[in-house]
Design an enzyme around this catalytic site. Structure first.
Site, PDB file in Angstrom:
ATOM      1  N   GLU A 108       0.833  -1.223   0.000  1.00  0.00           N
ATOM      2  CA  GLU A 108       0.000   0.000   0.000  1.00  0.00           C
ATOM      3  C   GLU A 108       0.860   1.262   0.000  1.00  0.00           C
ATOM      4  OE1 GLU A 108      -2.665  -0.861  -0.846  1.00  0.00           O
ATOM      5  OE2 GLU A 108      -2.892  -2.862   0.002  1.00  0.00           O
ATOM      6  N   GLY A 109       2.006   1.190  -0.627  1.00  0.00           N
ATOM      7  CA  GLY A 109       2.942   2.313  -0.662  1.00  0.00           C
ATOM      8  C   GLY A 109       3.976   2.135   0.417  1.00  0.00           C
TER       9      GLY A 109
END
Length: 595
Positions: free
Chosen positions: A440-441
């Site tokens: 998610e980053g």
């Protein structure tokens, strides 16, 4: 000792710290009376402790299995546990009432998310990703799409995924190649490969709804040409039930370091039928609705694994006999003292506990601000909630997953050589927690998002509001003798955050490398600032309980842990400020070939 959901800590936060009942006048909080919340927490804790936690090791040992037909079997017990999850209605906690949900504040669902992830992170990812897909369709889907998909996603009858990453395109989504060709009936044919798709194929639910980023024919290059599509595993028939099998299949399962109980898939889309969500070339904004929710979910995972690992290490330290206390025997009738008597073991445990308890309170406070904003008719309150969630999402994701992993590492260290074996749960917590710093980053991306986008957004309005919140709290409690060390600690770290912000303004704009080099330390500095605020609020609530005559040792212990945070964790803020101000020169000095 088996994992125990932190029910009492959550009851304290909702009742005494956040005082959730004061928002009862808002429609979204009408059903969130504190007695109801207490009952939810108790039942949630029981479900997570008794149903999910016993399957955690099972999932780790067995993993998921892919057969020749492309179907995935989840570990023993997962399917039955998932049935209990949806039969009990847990996925419906914060879903909208019009789609069958209980419409409770989302912060209550966050509490359940931590408990379920602490009990069994791999299992909890299946409903967690589903809720993200629900949110994306809720925000961008057509009325027909909402009526078809949202009730089933809300209930967990169908599950959801997010299909972003491709073999050549991870964080840089502008490089993706999956294509979408429009058909005469308004649908699209989706072709391409997606990798690292969590919960991409399984046997838990009757259908899986993939949200897929793809590029429609003629779309511009880069991120401006990305669209979002609904691609179901089974195409719904006229009655809305699973019909024909779609052209999306799992061609491989990733062999991973951890979260073995979750199926991380390579998905092939071979002219799969999909339907556009929103408008063409506007898909990234909608996917970020899901991604931002997922980033909070990943922050919860970091917190949950840190908490679970701390519990296991504390239990081990109380039981394990090894050596004698340096100040004299504490177990004179035994052959040795328990290792809990050794100061360095206590350091490892208290670092984890002080950070996880502070992180939990800061996360819940942020979630509550967003809930109040969404529920309020006051534009200023709505703006405040949106601003805080936007500003603090990268901080919570980056800081809590970094520190959650550190807590898992320290917990393994407490176990000594036993922790390095699979006879104890410490190894699994460490392995499971590591992914949270990446997906998610990555946390480096979160830090860049914070300093590169979130600080300057709306002219810096969110940061000014956050700093004003802290200043107002200090001013309101400056005369409290019992809170004095907590207020002083908050003031000191707030001043460091302000100094760091000024340094970024003076140096980062002129040289982007300066901002990028400072970003991780800035993110951690803001995380510590949030925890200092959370600990001040918890200390205030605990002291009020003690002053009222409550002799439950929980409150005195809470103050003791808070004082440890002030003395031995919060000083890290000074190091982060010093490293931040050291600048980019030494980071960028080496030529690439010198590495």
């Amino acid at each position: 000792m088996a994992y125990q959901a932190p029910v009492k800590d959550y009851a304290f936060l909702f009742r005494d710290v956040l005082k959730i009942e004061r928002y009862a006048n808002l429609p979204a909080f009408a059903e969130a009376q504190i007695d109801t919340v207490d009952q939810i927490l108790e039942e949630a804790g029981r479900f997570c402790d008794e149903v999910l936690a016993p399957l955690n090791t099972v999932g780790d040992k067995e993993g998921c299995r892919l057969n020749a037909a492309g179907d995935v079997t989840t570990p023993t017990g997962f399917k039955a546990a998932y049935r209990q999850l949806i039969d009990a209605g847990w996925p419906l906690l914060s879903a909208e009432a019009e789609f069958g949900g209980q419409a409770l504040p989302k912060v209550i669902n966050l509490a359940f998310s931590e408990m379920s992830s602490g009990a069994n992170m791999a299992f909890a990812m299946y409903p967690g990703l589903t809720h993200g897909a629900y949110s994306a369709i809720l925000n961008g889907g057509s009325p027909e799409q909402k009526q078809l998909y949202l009730p089933k996603l809300a209930a967990g009858q169908w599950t959801g995924t997010m299909n972003l990453t491709e073999p050549h395109a991870g964080t840089d989504l502008g490089l993706l190649r999956t294509k979408a060709v429009k058909q005469g009936d308004g649908s699209y044919k989706i072709t391409g490969q997606k990798i690292f798709i969590s919960a991409g194929e399984h046997d838990l639910a009757e259908n899986i709804i993939h949200l897929v980023l793809a590029r429609a024919e003629g779309a511009p290059e880069g991120v401006r040409g990305i669209s979002l599509f609904i691609v179901p595993k089974f195409i719904p028939d006229a009655a809305g039930d699973p019909g024909a099998r779609n052209g999306v299949s799992c061609v491989a399962l990733e062999e991973k370091m951890g979260i073995h109980g979750n199926a991380t898939c390579v998905l092939a889309h071979d002219e799969a039928t999909g339907w556009l969500v929103g408008e063409e070339n506007r898909g990234l904004a909608l996917m970020f609705v899901m991604m931002n929710e997922a980033r909070i979910g990943v922050a919860v995972q970091g917190l949950a694994q840190g908490e679970a690992a701390y519990q296991a290490a504390a239990a081990y330290a109380r039981d394990r006999l090894q050596g004698r206390s340096v100040s004299g025997p504490k177990n004179p009738d035994g052959p040795a003292d328990p290792i809990i008597v050794h100061p360095d073991v206590r350091r490892l445990l208290l670092d984890a506990r002080a950070t996880m308890e502070g992180g939990r309170a800061f996360l819940m406070w942020t979630g509550l601000q967003a809930d109040v904003g969404r529920a309020s008719d006051d534009p200023a309150a709505r703006e405040r909630g949106e601003d805080f969630m936007a500003l603090l999402t990268p901080v919570l994701k980056g800081y809590l997953t970094d520190r959650g992993f550190q807590a898992c590492s320290d917990a393994l260290q407490v176990h000594g050589g036993a922790g390095y074996t699979e006879a104890f749960p410490a190894s699994q917590y460490l392995r499971d927690a590591r992914i949270a710093m990446i997906y998610e980053g990555t946390n480096g991306v979160q830090a860049l998002d914070l300093v590169g986008r979130k600080l300057a957004q709306n002219g810096g309005r969110a940061l000014r509001a956050f700093l004003a919140e802290l200043e107002a709290y200090s001013a309101a409690h400056q005369d409290s003798e019992s809170l004095k060390p907590f207020v002083e600690g908050l003031d000191k770290v707030r001043a460091r955050l302000q100094e760091a912000t000024m340094w970024l303004m003076q140096n980062g704009l002129a040289n982007p490398d300066e901002a990028a080099a400072a970003s991780t330390d800035y993110m951690h500095l803001m995380g510590l600032t949030g925890l200092a605020y959370a600990w001040a609020m918890m200390a205030q609530a605990a002291q009020a309980r003690i002053d009222a005559g409550d002799d439950d040792p929980f409150y005195a212990t809470k103050l003791d842990v808070g004082r440890y945070f002030l003395a031995r964790v919060l000083p890290e803020s000074g190091a982060h400020l010093a490293k931040l101000k050291a600048g980019a020169a030494t980071l960028m000095a080496l030529k690439p070939e010198a590495f």
